[in-house]
Design a protein around this motif. Structure first.
Motif, PDB file in Angstrom:
ATOM      1  N   LEU A  46      24.226  20.565 118.010  1.00  0.00           N
ATOM      2  CA  LEU A  46      23.097  21.376 118.472  1.00  0.00           C
ATOM      3  C   LEU A  46      22.487  20.638 119.650  1.00  0.00           C
ATOM      4  CD1 LEU A  46      21.543  22.023 114.946  1.00  0.00           C
ATOM      5  CD2 LEU A  46      23.195  23.456 116.161  1.00  0.00           C
ATOM      6  N   GLU A  47      22.423  21.282 120.823  1.00  0.00           N
ATOM      7  CA  GLU A  47      21.981  20.579 122.032  1.00  0.00           C
ATOM      8  C   GLU A  47      20.477  20.310 122.039  1.00  0.00           C
ATOM      9  OE1 GLU A  47      23.577  22.954 125.233  1.00  0.00           O
ATOM     10  OE2 GLU A  47      25.366  21.700 125.328  1.00  0.00           O
ATOM     11  N   ASP A  48      19.659  21.316 121.950  1.00  0.00           N
ATOM     12  CA  ASP A  48      18.190  21.155 121.915  1.00  0.00           C
ATOM     13  C   ASP A  48      17.636  22.034 120.799  1.00  0.00           C
ATOM     14  OD1 ASP A  48      17.710  19.384 124.191  1.00  0.00           O
ATOM     15  OD2 ASP A  48      18.495  21.067 125.387  1.00  0.00           O
ATOM     16  N   PRO A  49      17.918  21.670 119.566  1.00  0.00           N
ATOM     17  CA  PRO A  49      17.549  22.579 118.467  1.00  0.00           C
ATOM     18  C   PRO A  49      16.063  22.522 118.125  1.00  0.00           C
ATOM     19  CG  PRO A  49      18.463  20.551 117.587  1.00  0.00           C
ATOM     20  CD  PRO A  49      18.548  20.426 119.090  1.00  0.00           C
ATOM     21  N   THR A  50      15.580  23.618 117.645  1.00  0.00           N
ATOM     22  CA  THR A  50      14.226  23.638 117.081  1.00  0.00           C
ATOM     23  C   THR A  50      14.288  23.104 115.666  1.00  0.00           C
ATOM     24  OG1 THR A  50      14.530  25.871 116.215  1.00  0.00           O
ATOM     25  CG2 THR A  50      13.661  25.674 118.463  1.00  0.00           C
ATOM     26  N   ASP A  51      13.178  22.691 115.153  1.00  0.00           N
ATOM     27  CA  ASP A  51      13.134  22.205 113.766  1.00  0.00           C
ATOM     28  C   ASP A  51      13.556  23.313 112.813  1.00  0.00           C
ATOM     29  OD1 ASP A  51      12.238  19.787 114.687  1.00  0.00           O
ATOM     30  OD2 ASP A  51      10.106  20.205 114.279  1.00  0.00           O
ATOM     31  N   GLU A  52      13.218  24.557 113.165  1.00  0.00           N
ATOM     32  CA  GLU A  52      13.573  25.671 112.301  1.00  0.00           C
ATOM     33  C   GLU A  52      15.089  25.840 112.227  1.00  0.00           C
ATOM     34  OE1 GLU A  52      11.373  25.717 114.672  1.00  0.00           O
ATOM     35  OE2 GLU A  52       9.472  26.072 113.621  1.00  0.00           O
ATOM     36  N   LEU A  53      15.793  25.685 113.392  1.00  0.00           N
ATOM     37  CA  LEU A  53      17.251  25.839 113.395  1.00  0.00           C
ATOM     38  C   LEU A  53      17.909  24.735 112.582  1.00  0.00           C
ATOM     39  CD1 LEU A  53      19.803  27.248 114.348  1.00  0.00           C
ATOM     40  CD2 LEU A  53      19.728  25.870 116.442  1.00  0.00           C
ATOM     41  N   VAL A  54      17.431  23.511 112.736  1.00  0.00           N
ATOM     42  CA  VAL A  54      17.991  22.392 111.974  1.00  0.00           C
ATOM     43  C   VAL A  54      17.805  22.640 110.484  1.00  0.00           C
ATOM     44  CG1 VAL A  54      17.766  19.928 111.459  1.00  0.00           C
ATOM     45  CG2 VAL A  54      17.687  20.720 113.838  1.00  0.00           C
ATOM     46  N   ALA A  55      16.598  23.099 110.134  1.00  0.00           N
ATOM     47  CA  ALA A  55      16.315  23.352 108.718  1.00  0.00           C
ATOM     48  C   ALA A  55      17.172  24.493 108.187  1.00  0.00           C
ATOM     49  CB  ALA A  55      14.825  23.697 108.551  1.00  0.00           C
ATOM     50  N   GLU A  56      17.388  25.511 109.004  1.00  0.00           N
ATOM     51  CA  GLU A  56      18.220  26.658 108.592  1.00  0.00           C
ATOM     52  C   GLU A  56      19.650  26.213 108.259  1.00  0.00           C
ATOM     53  OE1 GLU A  56      20.216  30.576 110.716  1.00  0.00           O
ATOM     54  OE2 GLU A  56      18.281  29.818 111.459  1.00  0.00           O
ATOM     55  N   ILE A  57      20.230  25.398 109.148  1.00  0.00           N
ATOM     56  CA  ILE A  57      21.603  24.939 108.922  1.00  0.00           C
ATOM     57  C   ILE A  57      21.646  23.997 107.717  1.00  0.00           C
ATOM     58  CG2 ILE A  57      23.509  23.620 109.915  1.00  0.00           C
ATOM     59  CD1 ILE A  57      22.596  24.618 112.664  1.00  0.00           C
ATOM     60  N   GLN A  58      20.647  23.107 107.598  1.00  0.00           N
ATOM     61  CA  GLN A  58      20.604  22.177 106.465  1.00  0.00           C
ATOM     62  C   GLN A  58      20.558  22.945 105.155  1.00  0.00           C
ATOM     63  OE1 GLN A  58      20.456  18.391 106.555  1.00  0.00           O
ATOM     64  NE2 GLN A  58      21.334  19.165 104.663  1.00  0.00           N
ATOM     65  N   ALA A  59      19.778  24.010 105.146  1.00  0.00           N
ATOM     66  CA  ALA A  59      19.656  24.802 103.925  1.00  0.00           C
ATOM     67  C   ALA A  59      20.992  25.442 103.550  1.00  0.00           C
ATOM     68  CB  ALA A  59      18.582  25.876 104.105  1.00  0.00           C
ATOM     69  N   LYS A  60      21.694  25.960 104.544  1.00  0.00           N
ATOM     70  CA  LYS A  60      22.990  26.583 104.262  1.00  0.00           C
ATOM     71  C   LYS A  60      24.010  25.562 103.782  1.00  0.00           C
ATOM     72  CE  LYS A  60      22.478  30.543 107.349  1.00  0.00           C
ATOM     73  NZ  LYS A  60      23.031  31.321 108.478  1.00  0.00           N
ATOM     74  N   LEU A  61      23.949  24.358 104.327  1.00  0.00           N
ATOM     75  CA  LEU A  61      24.843  23.297 103.849  1.00  0.00           C
ATOM     76  C   LEU A  61      24.496  22.927 102.416  1.00  0.00           C
ATOM     77  CD1 LEU A  61      24.956  21.043 107.055  1.00  0.00           C
ATOM     78  CD2 LEU A  61      26.876  22.321 106.077  1.00  0.00           C
ATOM     79  N   ASP A  62      23.204  22.834 102.127  1.00  0.00           N
ATOM     80  CA  ASP A  62      22.774  22.491 100.773  1.00  0.00           C
ATOM     81  C   ASP A  62      23.212  23.552  99.772  1.00  0.00           C
ATOM     82  OD1 ASP A  62      21.606  20.223 101.767  1.00  0.00           O
ATOM     83  OD2 ASP A  62      19.559  21.079 101.868  1.00  0.00           O
ATOM     84  N   GLU A  63      23.312  24.822 100.258  1.00  0.00           N
ATOM     85  CA  GLU A  63      23.771  25.892  99.381  1.00  0.00           C
ATOM     86  C   GLU A  63      25.278  25.827  99.131  1.00  0.00           C
ATOM     87  OE1 GLU A  63      22.649  29.440 101.360  1.00  0.00           O
ATOM     88  OE2 GLU A  63      20.477  29.144 101.108  1.00  0.00           O
ATOM     89  N   GLY A  64      25.960  25.001  99.920  1.00  0.00           N
ATOM     90  CA  GLY A  64      27.409  24.871  99.754  1.00  0.00           C
ATOM     91  C   GLY A  64      28.223  25.798 100.627  1.00  0.00           C
TER      92      GLY A  64
END
Length: 617
Positions: A274-292
């Motif tokens: 992610l080049e210049d991600p917002t905190d929301e985008l980082v959190a969105e992807i983290q959540a999807k990873l946490d979901e498996g």
């Protein structure tokens, strides 16, 4: 740094043919022990040195190609001196194209080179890149890893250049029409056959004819000069003694090697950049990873590294020094299959996944065959050098090779008599034949110089017996003479008969009328194309080689491969019409035209570059 992550990771293996090739890498014919100083300059192209070892490798590859295309061919007949000119020429062309690509600022990144090597099946075990297999294969060819990567890089640059040249080639409607006029041409023709076997069976030679032919052609029935030579052969294979290599020696060498062995782990990484991600985008992807959710699918959806995104974020293997420090540190902390928290580098923010870990193995049982070969080579090298020097010294002005063989501890062998066309085994090798028939050996009765046959193989020869050319008696050559004389009579009869029949056709009679009057077979071909299969293919090909008739027909006689005589009459030629071709046929024709034009452009480009480049041989 960003560029290193944005490098296109798509498999460059598609369509790329590496010039150095991998067909020889596992053939058991490595070039590690090629003779010659690897640093010697064989040729200089535009100031760049092409080393002698590169020429020797090229010769070795050409030999392997020739042997693979000619099953059963004796490798000893492949003389390096005959292959060398084409090998040097290929290397000059290669260097010209490499330099031309550099002049045009074409580039290939280290990552692309690594990815290409990782994808080579010959370097994989069970579908996974095997570092040990890779190192063994390239070292067997005498390459270091950096040298091999440079070779691959050069080949990829050449491919870029060639692709650029061929992509600019084009074809016009006029070119298609002109090519179709030839390739799709139709011809009408007639022909009759005068069978050679019928004439041959009607010929009976009298004793007087045989004697007369023999006397008139005595010069053709002489034996060739022959020689029989004594020779001593020296090679690593002849000196090899497996009993010298004990288990203790193998174990000791293994323990020496393991101390200097690089046992570093290699980790296969994938990432989402992610080049210049917002905190929301980082959190969105983290959540999807946490979901498996599937990492590869998320990489394809979110990653700014478009090259790796297409392959699930896969970046290949690293030994700890490929990626930025923060990236490598995070990767090292992961277990296989796990994903890191967001990691920041100069390129952006990464989610990193560890896909695989390869730990190089170095096991005595696996390494024993190689170590035995190495030790055997080392054990025989010193002995080979010593015996070679002694052989050179003792064979010079030697009265007999038998005594030389005994002193050197080798065997003297006497060959069967052979001509300058060569014999079998070692007497089929051109350099041995030249030495055996040299004035030094035949007239002066000296032993030859020790001949280097390549691959640590040497031989010295001395005349055993010379057989002068002699006149052969009629009884010796009668069978051959009768076959030869009969064939000459057959050919003359066919020629005379063919000329008479062709004259009748040229005078206005049809092939059909002439054939029937002589009781001969005749055929007609109507609207034949070059690909027609309902007529004799050999005759059809010949008919398409004839010029377009200026009058009503073009009459031609010719012989077939079986010896029969053909009297033909070409009566009509219709140019091919591109408009009647199907779309697929037109596409095929256009592709052929593009290929012709592209090859022409490449040849012209190389000629232009060659003319502007200083080449010193």
């Amino acid at each position: 740094m960003l560029d290193s992550f944005r490098t296109n990771m798509r498999s460059l293996a598609l369509g790329i043919v590496i010039v150095i090739g991998f067909i020889f890498a596992f053939s058991g014919t490595g070039t590690m022990f090629l003779t010659g100083n690897s640093g010697d300059a064989a040729v200089v192209v535009g100031g760049e040195i092409v080393r002698e070892i590169d020429v020797l490798r090229s010769i070795s590859r050409q030999k392997q190609r020739i042997l693979s295309e000619n099953e059963g061919l004796d490798p000893s007949v492949l003389d390096d001196s005959l292959i060398r000119p084409s090998a040097v020429e290929q290397l000059i062309s290669r260097q010209l194209l490499v330099q031309a690509s550099g002049d045009r600022r074409m580039t290939v990144s280290p990552r692309e080179v690594d990815q290409y090597i990782l994808a080579i099946e010959s370097f994989q075990t069970n579908g996974v890149f095997d570092q040990d297999l890779y190192k063994f294969a390239i070292s067997n060819q005498g390459y270091t890893s950096s040298e091999f990567k440079q070779q691959v890089k050069n080949d990829m640059l050449i491919q870029q250049l060639v692709q650029g040249l061929t992509d600019t080639a084009f074809t016009t409607d006029g070119e298609l029409a002109a090519l179709a006029a030839v390739t799709e041409q139709q011809r009408n023709y007639y022909y009759l056959t005068v069978p050679a076997d019928e004439i041959r069976s009607s010929i009976t030679l009298s004793e007087a004819q045989v004697n007369e032919f023999y006397e008139a052609n005595k010069a053709s029935y002489q034996t060739e000069p022959k020689v029989s030579v004594d020779y001593i052969e020296l090679s690593s294979d002849l000196l090899a003694d497996p009993t010298l290599i004990t288990e203790e020696l193998v174990t000791a060498r293994f323990e020496e090697e393991i101390l200097s062995r690089d046992m570093a782990e290699s980790r296969q990484a994938a990432h989402i950049l992610l080049e210049d991600p917002t905190d929301e985008l980082v959190a969105e992807i983290q959540a999807k990873l946490d979901e498996g959710q599937d990492f590869a699918r998320l990489a394809s959806e979110y990653s700014a590294d478009f090259g790796s995104a297409e392959t699930g974020g896969d970046l290949g293997y690293t030994s700890g020094d490929t990626f930025p420090e923060e990236f490598e540190k995070a990767l090292k902390s992961l277990s296989v299959g796990s994903v890191s928290n967001p990691v920041k580098t100069d390129s952006g923010t990464h989610f990193i996944k560890l896909l695989d870990i390869q730990q190089q193995s170095f096991v005595l049982a696996e390494e024993t065959p190689r170590i035995r070969r190495d030790l055997m080579m080392e054990a025989t090298t010193d002995t080979l050098v010593a015996k070679l020097e002694l052989l050179k010294e003792l064979s010079f002005n030697a009265e007999s090779l038998a005594e030389v063989a005994e002193d050197v501890g080798l065997e003297m062998v006497t060959s069967e008599a052979f001509t300058q066309a060569g014999g079998e085994g070692i007497t089929a090798i051109p350099s041995v034949i030249r030495a055996a028939f040299s004035a030094e050996v035949v007239e002066d009765k000296f032993a030859s110089e020790v001949i280097d046959l390549g691959s640590d193989r040497y031989v010295v020869v001395k005349l055993n017996e010379y057989y002068e050319a002699r006149q052969q008696e009629l009884a010796e050559v009668r069978d051959l003479l009768e076959v030869t004389y009969t064939q000459q009579l057959v050919e003359k009869t066919l020629a005379d008969k063919g000329a008479a029949l062709a004259a009748r056709v040229e005078a206005g009679e049809t092939i059909e009328i002439v054939a029937k009057s002589e009781g001969l077979d005749w055929q007609v071909g109507m609207s034949m194309t070059r690909r027609s299969r309902d007529v004799n293919s050999e005759i059809n090909a010949k008919m398409f080689s004839l010029p377009v008739p200026k009058g009503d027909s073009f009459v031609q006689t010719f012989s077939t491969s079986s010896g029969d005589l053909i009297v033909s009459s070409l009566v009509k030629v219709t140019p091919g019409d591109v408009s009647v071709l199907s779309n697929s046929e037109k596409a095929s024709l256009a592709s052929a035209t593009l290929s012709i034009n592209g090859n022409r452009d490449i040849q012209a480009f190389e000629a232009m570059v060659r003319a502007d480049t200083e080449i010193v041989q």
